[in-house]
Design an enzyme around this catalytic site. Structure first.
Site, PDB file in Angstrom:
ATOM      1  N   ASN A 123       0.864  -1.188   0.000  1.00 19.70           N
ATOM      2  CA  ASN A 123       0.000   0.000   0.000  1.00 19.70           C
ATOM      3  C   ASN A 123       0.894   1.231   0.000  1.00 19.70           C
ATOM      4  O   ASN A 123       1.463   1.597   1.028  1.00 19.70           O
ATOM      5  CB  ASN A 123      -0.890  -0.026   1.257  1.00 19.70           C
ATOM      6  CG  ASN A 123      -1.718   1.239   1.403  1.00 19.70           C
ATOM      7  OD1 ASN A 123      -1.809   2.045   0.471  1.00 19.70           O
ATOM      8  ND2 ASN A 123      -2.313   1.418   2.575  1.00 19.70           N
TER       9      ASN A 123
ATOM     10  N   LYS B 190       0.095   4.238  -0.318  1.00 20.86           N
ATOM     11  CA  LYS B 190      -0.574   5.419   0.252  1.00 20.86           C
ATOM     12  C   LYS B 190      -0.336   6.637  -0.661  1.00 20.86           C
ATOM     13  O   LYS B 190      -0.189   6.495  -1.864  1.00 20.86           O
ATOM     14  CB  LYS B 190      -0.118   5.682   1.679  1.00 20.86           C
ATOM     15  CG  LYS B 190      -0.209   4.436   2.556  1.00 20.86           C
ATOM     16  CD  LYS B 190      -0.087   4.748   4.002  1.00 20.86           C
ATOM     17  CE  LYS B 190       0.009   3.459   4.802  1.00 20.86           C
ATOM     18  NZ  LYS B 190      -0.117   3.669   6.236  1.00 20.86           N
TER      19      LYS B 190
ATOM     20  N   HIS C 173      -9.581   0.957   4.993  1.00 22.20           N
ATOM     21  CA  HIS C 173      -8.307   1.189   5.683  1.00 22.20           C
ATOM     22  C   HIS C 173      -8.564   2.118   6.868  1.00 22.20           C
ATOM     23  O   HIS C 173      -9.407   3.018   6.789  1.00 22.20           O
ATOM     24  CB  HIS C 173      -7.296   1.813   4.714  1.00 22.20           C
ATOM     25  CG  HIS C 173      -5.910   1.832   5.269  1.00 22.20           C
ATOM     26  ND1 HIS C 173      -5.509   2.767   6.197  1.00 22.20           N
ATOM     27  CD2 HIS C 173      -4.854   1.018   5.064  1.00 22.20           C
ATOM     28  CE1 HIS C 173      -4.245   2.530   6.527  1.00 22.20           C
ATOM     29  NE2 HIS C 173      -3.818   1.473   5.852  1.00 22.20           N
TER      30      HIS C 173
ATOM     31  N   GLU D   5      -7.041   4.575   7.902  1.00 21.03           N
ATOM     32  CA  GLU D   5      -6.890   6.008   7.585  1.00 21.03           C
ATOM     33  C   GLU D   5      -8.161   6.551   6.930  1.00 21.03           C
ATOM     34  O   GLU D   5      -8.518   7.714   7.140  1.00 21.03           O
ATOM     35  CB  GLU D   5      -5.649   6.212   6.698  1.00 21.03           C
ATOM     36  CG  GLU D   5      -4.368   6.008   7.513  1.00 21.03           C
ATOM     37  CD  GLU D   5      -3.172   5.509   6.728  1.00 21.03           C
ATOM     38  OE1 GLU D   5      -3.184   5.548   5.488  1.00 21.03           O
ATOM     39  OE2 GLU D   5      -2.202   5.050   7.381  1.00 21.03           O
TER      40      GLU D   5
ATOM     41  N   GLU E 131      -5.420  -5.104  10.562  1.00 21.46           N
ATOM     42  CA  GLU E 131      -4.419  -4.066  10.786  1.00 21.46           C
ATOM     43  C   GLU E 131      -4.722  -3.353  12.095  1.00 21.46           C
ATOM     44  O   GLU E 131      -5.539  -2.414  12.126  1.00 21.46           O
ATOM     45  CB  GLU E 131      -4.451  -3.046   9.640  1.00 21.46           C
ATOM     46  CG  GLU E 131      -4.149  -3.642   8.290  1.00 21.46           C
ATOM     47  CD  GLU E 131      -3.578  -2.598   7.341  1.00 21.46           C
ATOM     48  OE1 GLU E 131      -2.503  -2.856   6.800  1.00 21.46           O
ATOM     49  OE2 GLU E 131      -4.179  -1.525   7.181  1.00 21.46           O
TER      50      GLU E 131
ATOM     51  N   GLY F 100       2.233   2.254  10.814  1.00 23.17           N
ATOM     52  CA  GLY F 100       3.164   3.372  10.668  1.00 23.17           C
ATOM     53  C   GLY F 100       3.831   3.784  11.965  1.00 23.17           C
ATOM     54  O   GLY F 100       4.448   4.847  12.026  1.00 23.17           O
TER      55      GLY F 100
ATOM     56  N   SER G 171       3.307  -2.140  10.464  1.00 19.24           N
ATOM     57  CA  SER G 171       4.758  -2.177  10.679  1.00 19.24           C
ATOM     58  C   SER G 171       5.368  -3.544  10.378  1.00 19.24           C
ATOM     59  O   SER G 171       6.306  -3.971  11.059  1.00 19.24           O
ATOM     60  CB  SER G 171       5.103  -1.710  12.100  1.00 19.24           C
ATOM     61  OG  SER G 171       4.684  -0.361  12.288  1.00 19.24           O
TER      62      SER G 171
HETATM   63  C1  PEP Z   1      -0.895   0.142   6.123  1.00 18.02           C
HETATM   64  O1  PEP Z   1      -1.125   1.338   6.195  1.00 18.02           O
HETATM   65  O2  PEP Z   1      -1.680  -0.603   5.508  1.00 18.02           O
HETATM   66  C2  PEP Z   1       0.285  -0.351   6.808  1.00 18.02           C
HETATM   67  C3  PEP Z   1       0.322  -1.608   7.137  1.00 18.02           C
HETATM   68  O3  PEP Z   1       1.287   0.566   7.051  1.00 18.02           O
HETATM   69  P1  PEP Z   1       2.736   0.276   7.726  1.00 18.02           P
HETATM   70  O4  PEP Z   1       3.242  -1.030   7.143  1.00 18.02           O
HETATM   71  O5  PEP Z   1       3.563   1.420   7.325  1.00 18.02           O
HETATM   72  O6  PEP Z   1       2.495   0.156   9.194  1.00 18.02           O
END
Ligand code: PEP
Length: 255
Positions: free
Chosen positions: A9, A11, A98, A100, A170, A176, A216
């Site tokens: 992703n 983003k 997601h 976000e 997630e 992040g 992460s």
């Molecule tokens: C995401 O936003 O889907 C995600 C997993 O981000 P990160 O790997 O940066 O934590």
């Protein structure tokens, strides 16, 4: 046997040129390995780069996904992108729900459910994200919160449709932040999600649904997470922007 997936992703990152370079670098690396038939790599660039990325994917080293879709079929919704448009740009997958989007755009489970339906109507596979906030986990409510999201976002689908869906767990506190769920925490939640799917659709159907971990995930922890029996791969944010890191995660799923 269900599909293992590593999805990147991107983003709202990368200029067109940077995105082009990243795909080019990934292609050169992917050409040097043989992906097992049950492993898929998915790149989810910003919508404006979908066509550029899907042109590379014509060579079939990876599949292409969008990061969001409109819940509406089409018409007067300025700035929105429809499932039909994504399909016409040869996207195969699309992330919906997601955290976000849920947090910054107020997306409810009902909206996520409508988006998943639009995608399925146009032959795209939704990657439906669920995950609890840190405060939910601190209150011991993580299983209940994710259950509500799974039921609200997915349970309107029939058993044929649910097998076209990918679920991404997630935990919001891990996205992040550099803080990853432990393998035990991930496995507990993935098993919970699969048991919810089994109760609704039957075990055989639940066993076909890929459930990805996101938050992460990086080269140093991917193998341990992917070794969990109910973790079928990862949705990768930050680490998908560096070809070497993303390739290391792909190699972790290959084993
Ligand atoms: C995401 O936003 O889907 C995600 C997993 O981000 P990160 O790997 O940066 O934590």
């Amino acid at each position: 046997m269900r599909t293992k997936i590593v999805a990147g992703n991107w983003k709202m990152n990368l200029t067109f040129e940077e995105a082009d370079n990243l795909v080019d670098e990934l292609m050169s690396e992917l050409e040097q390995i043989t992906l097992p038939r049950d492993v898929k790599v998915v790149l989810c660039p910003p919508a404006v780069y979908l066509e550029m990325v899907s042109d590379y994917a014509g060579d079939s080293y990876f599949m292409v996904g969008a990061q969001d879709v409109s819940e509406h079929e089409g018409g007067a919704y300025t700035g929105e992108v429809s499932a039909a448009m994504l399909a016409s740009c040869e996207a195969d997958y699309c992330i919906v729900g997601h955290s976000e989007r849920r947090t910054y755009h107020g997306e409810s489970d009902q909206v996520v459910a409508a988006k998943a339906s639009r995608l399925l109507e146009h032959g795209l596979m939704p990657i439906v994200c669920v995950g609890e906030q840190l405060s939910d986990r601190d209150a011991g409510q993580q299983l209940a919160v994710v259950q509500r999201q799974v039921e609200g976002s997915l349970f309107h689908l029939d058993s044929n449709q649910i097998q076209q869906v990918v679920v991404a767990y997630e935990p919001v506190w891990a996205i992040g932040t550099g803080r990853t769920a432990t393998a035990a925490q991930a496995q507990e939640m993935h098993q919970h999600i699969r048991s919810l799917l089994a109760a609704k659709y039957g075990q055989a159907v639940a066993d076909e649904v890929s459930i990805l971990y996101g938050g992460s995930c990086k080269p140093s922890n991917a193998a341990e997470l992917f070794a969990c029996p109910d973790v079928d791969g990862g949705l990768i944010g930050g680490a998908s922007l560096k070809a070497k890191d993303f390739m290391a995660i792909i190699n972790a799923i290959i084993g």
